[in-house]
Design a protein around this motif. Structure first.
Motif, short mmCIF file in Angstrom:
data_model
loop_
_atom_site.label_atom_id
_atom_site.label_comp_id
_atom_site.label_asym_id
_atom_site.label_seq_id
_atom_site.Cartn_x
_atom_site.Cartn_y
_atom_site.Cartn_z
N GLY A 193 0.78 -1.24 0.00
CA GLY A 193 0.00 0.00 0.00
C GLY A 193 0.81 1.28 0.00
N ALA A 194 2.09 1.18 -0.38
CA ALA A 194 2.94 2.38 -0.42
C ALA A 194 2.56 3.28 -1.60
CB ALA A 194 4.40 1.97 -0.55
N LYS A 195 2.78 4.57 -1.42
CA LYS A 195 2.61 5.54 -2.51
C LYS A 195 3.98 5.68 -3.17
CE LYS A 195 -1.01 8.02 0.02
NZ LYS A 195 -1.36 9.28 0.73
N PHE A 196 4.27 4.78 -4.09
CA PHE A 196 5.62 4.70 -4.65
C PHE A 196 5.91 5.85 -5.61
CE2 PHE A 196 9.10 3.18 -7.26
CZ PHE A 196 9.93 2.60 -6.30
N GLU A 197 7.10 6.46 -5.44
CA GLU A 197 7.50 7.58 -6.28
C GLU A 197 8.86 7.28 -6.93
OE1 GLU A 197 7.32 11.29 -4.18
OE2 GLU A 197 5.20 11.05 -3.67
N GLY A 198 8.84 6.66 -8.08
CA GLY A 198 10.06 6.38 -8.82
C GLY A 198 10.27 7.40 -9.91
N THR A 199 11.50 7.46 -10.41
CA THR A 199 11.79 8.35 -11.52
C THR A 199 12.61 7.58 -12.54
OG1 THR A 199 12.61 10.57 -12.12
CG2 THR A 199 13.91 9.31 -10.53
N ALA A 200 13.10 8.25 -13.57
CA ALA A 200 13.86 7.58 -14.63
C ALA A 200 15.05 6.84 -14.04
CB ALA A 200 14.32 8.60 -15.67
N ASP A 201 15.40 5.71 -14.67
CA ASP A 201 16.53 4.91 -14.20
C ASP A 201 17.77 5.77 -14.00
OD1 ASP A 201 14.79 2.86 -14.59
OD2 ASP A 201 15.97 1.79 -16.10
N TRP A 202 18.45 5.54 -12.88
CA TRP A 202 19.75 6.13 -12.53
C TRP A 202 19.67 7.63 -12.25
CZ3 TRP A 202 20.79 1.55 -11.78
CH2 TRP A 202 20.59 0.55 -12.75
N THR A 203 18.44 8.17 -12.11
CA THR A 203 18.27 9.59 -11.79
C THR A 203 18.19 9.76 -10.28
OG1 THR A 203 16.99 9.88 -13.82
CG2 THR A 203 16.81 11.61 -12.17
N PRO A 204 18.88 10.77 -9.72
CA PRO A 204 18.79 11.01 -8.27
C PRO A 204 17.34 11.24 -7.85
CG PRO A 204 20.61 12.25 -9.20
CD PRO A 204 19.82 11.70 -10.36
N ASN A 205 16.92 10.56 -6.78
CA ASN A 205 15.55 10.69 -6.30
C ASN A 205 15.48 10.28 -4.84
OD1 ASN A 205 12.69 10.87 -6.21
ND2 ASN A 205 12.48 8.70 -6.72
N ALA A 206 15.13 11.23 -4.00
CA ALA A 206 14.94 10.94 -2.58
C ALA A 206 13.55 11.42 -2.18
CB ALA A 206 16.00 11.63 -1.73
N VAL A 207 12.85 10.61 -1.41
CA VAL A 207 11.47 10.91 -1.02
C VAL A 207 11.37 10.94 0.51
CG1 VAL A 207 9.09 10.08 -1.12
CG2 VAL A 207 10.59 9.79 -3.11
N THR A 208 10.73 12.00 1.02
CA THR A 208 10.54 12.14 2.47
C THR A 208 9.07 12.02 2.82
OG1 THR A 208 12.46 13.61 2.67
CG2 THR A 208 10.87 13.63 4.47
N ASP A 209 8.77 11.23 3.84
CA ASP A 209 7.41 11.14 4.36
C ASP A 209 7.52 11.11 5.88
OD1 ASP A 209 4.86 10.07 5.33
OD2 ASP A 209 4.41 9.69 3.23
N GLY A 210 7.23 12.24 6.50
CA GLY A 210 7.39 12.33 7.95
C GLY A 210 8.84 12.16 8.34
N LYS A 211 9.12 11.16 9.17
CA LYS A 211 10.49 10.92 9.63
C LYS A 211 11.19 9.84 8.79
CE LYS A 211 10.49 13.77 13.14
NZ LYS A 211 10.61 13.34 14.53
#
Length: 232
Positions: A193-211
């Protein structure tokens, strides 16, 4: 570093790494950039870092992380840093540390985590203690595989309803290991049930949700570490 006591004002973080040098028959280990980059980001921010591994002792590195563009300036600095190398060769075993001694936990990646982070009861309990205490938790690339068994204080899956990312199914297919990993982390996160947030392969991507902070791939190390430091 490495277990020394810090004063009350100094934040202390457990940087947790794999102890597995293979995933089945596939030689692997920890991914150097995913250790070196957060290590220096935290050190530069005045944070005490304890290098922890599942079994303790020397942390195995994936040979691929030591070559070409993967061997970043942070990696080069880390391999020449006596303090860092001592910590890597003499990491503290997870069983010998307590979550209550730390302000946050950071899970480094590498395919080795698929072997000893996945469904590891001791690691799950360690992370759950940070979650229950409202402390910062971060995991990059394959590190998030440890989060699949973690729970919120109410007993529901940690990633359920949370914005998260990890090494994507697309990236796993691109490196030819989709058939060798114990599970596809992105797929499993979505099942929970995660709200997955991916981006293009090998692209920097960090996702914050609360802590909770998650990074997608090795290139996300800096962004993941920086986001972690903000909530720390």
């Amino acid at each position: 570093m490495g277990g020394q006591q810090s004063d009350a004002k100094t934040k202390r973080v457990a940087l947790v790494c794999t102890s597995a040098s293979a995933m089945g028959e596939h030689a692997t280990g920890a991914w150097l950039e995913e250790i070196a980059t957060p290590y220096y980001a935290m050190i530069d921010a005045g944070v005490d870092v304890d290098v922890i591994s599942i079994a303790g002792g020397s942390i195995p590195l994936d040979a691929a992380s030591l070559s070409g563009d993967f061997f970043t300036p942070d990696c080069d600095k880390f391999t020449k840093d006596e303090t860092a190398q001592k910590a890597m060769k003499n990491s503290t075993a997870l069983a010998k540390v307590k979550a209550s001694d730390y302000d946050g936990v950071y899970l480094a990646g590498g395919h080795g985590t698929c072997e000893d982070f996945y469904k590891n009861d001791a690691l799950t309990a360690f992370i759950d203690a940070f979650v229950a205490a409202g402390k910062a938790v971060a995991a990059d690339c394959h590190g998030p595989i440890a989060l699949l068994t973690c729970k919120k204080p109410d007993g529901t899956p940690l990633v359920s309803g949370a914005k998260v990312t990890c090494f994507t199914d697309s990236e796993e297919n691109a490196v030819g290991l989709a058939e060798k990993v114990p599970c596809l982390v992105e797929t499993e996160m979505k099942k929970l049930g995660a709200k997955f947030e991916g981006t293009a392969d090998w692209t920097p991507n960090a996702v914050t949700d609360g802590k909770l902070v998650t990074g997608q791939n090795p290139a996300s190390s800096k962004a993941c570490a920086d986001a972690f430091l903000v909530i720390l």
